[in-house]
Design a protein around this motif. Structure first.
Motif, PDB file in Angstrom:
ATOM      1  N   HIS A   2       0.745  -1.071   0.013  1.00 10.28           N
ATOM      2  CA  HIS A   2      -0.019  -0.137   0.096  1.00 10.28           C
ATOM      3  C   HIS A   2       0.793   1.328  -0.156  1.00 10.28           C
ATOM      4  N   HIS A   8      -5.418   5.607   4.503  1.00  5.03           N
ATOM      5  CA  HIS A   8      -5.725   4.117   4.170  1.00  5.03           C
ATOM      6  C   HIS A   8      -7.123   4.168   4.781  1.00  5.03           C
ATOM      7  N   SER A   9      -8.171   3.298   4.095  1.00  8.90           N
ATOM      8  CA  SER A   9      -9.715   3.029   4.758  1.00  8.90           C
ATOM      9  C   SER A   9      -9.616   2.399   6.086  1.00  8.90           C
ATOM     10  N   GLY A  10     -10.579   2.502   6.612  1.00  9.82           N
ATOM     11  CA  GLY A  10     -11.105   1.877   7.915  1.00  9.82           C
ATOM     12  C   GLY A  10     -10.845   0.341   7.553  1.00  9.82           C
ATOM     13  N   LYS A  11     -11.439  -0.020   6.397  1.00  8.55           N
ATOM     14  CA  LYS A  11     -11.322  -1.394   5.976  1.00  8.55           C
ATOM     15  C   LYS A  11      -9.942  -2.042   6.054  1.00  8.55           C
ATOM     16  N   PHE A  12      -8.947  -1.349   5.434  1.00  6.23           N
ATOM     17  CA  PHE A  12      -7.722  -1.525   5.525  1.00  6.23           C
ATOM     18  C   PHE A  12      -7.101  -1.669   7.015  1.00  6.23           C
ATOM     19  N   ARG A  14      -8.775  -2.157   9.838  1.00  6.16           N
ATOM     20  CA  ARG A  14      -9.413  -3.625  10.331  1.00  6.16           C
ATOM     21  C   ARG A  14      -8.914  -4.794  10.219  1.00  6.16           C
ATOM     22  N   LYS A  15      -8.342  -4.917   8.674  1.00  2.00           N
ATOM     23  CA  LYS A  15      -7.839  -5.974   7.912  1.00  2.00           C
ATOM     24  C   LYS A  15      -6.598  -6.279   8.741  1.00  2.00           C
ATOM     25  N   TYR A  22      -1.894  -0.670  12.485  1.00  2.00           N
ATOM     26  CA  TYR A  22      -1.456   0.279  11.578  1.00  2.00           C
ATOM     27  C   TYR A  22      -0.266   1.004  11.844  1.00  2.00           C
TER      28      TYR A  22
END
Length: 75
Positions: A2, A8-12, A14-15, A22
């Motif tokens: 990345h 970065h999105s919240g999805k990333f 959380r992933k 992070y």
């Protein structure tokens, strides 16, 4: 991989396991790159062969290195 310059999105986040992970991820991405120090032609170097030691410019030392002398890197 990345791009760390964009957000970065919240999805990333959380992933990868949350904000703590992070920040660890970001710290690893921004590690400095260390380059090996090059010896310039006019830099003084120390060379050894047995008990003999010489200090001279690298451009002059190259002929000795070809004859079996070694650079002394203990500095």
């Amino acid at each position: 991989m990345h791009n760390t310059t964009k957000q970065h999105s919240g999805k990333f986040i959380r992933k990868i396991g949350g904000w703590g992970k992070y920040y660890e991820y970001l710290a690893k991405q921004k590690q400095p790159i260390k380059a090996e120090k090059k010896i310039g032609r006019n830099n003084l170097v120390t060379i050894k062969k047995g008990d003999a030691v010489k200090v001279l410019k690298f451009k002059k030392a190259q002929q000795y290195l070809n004859q079996g002398w070694t650079l002394d890197t203990t500095k």
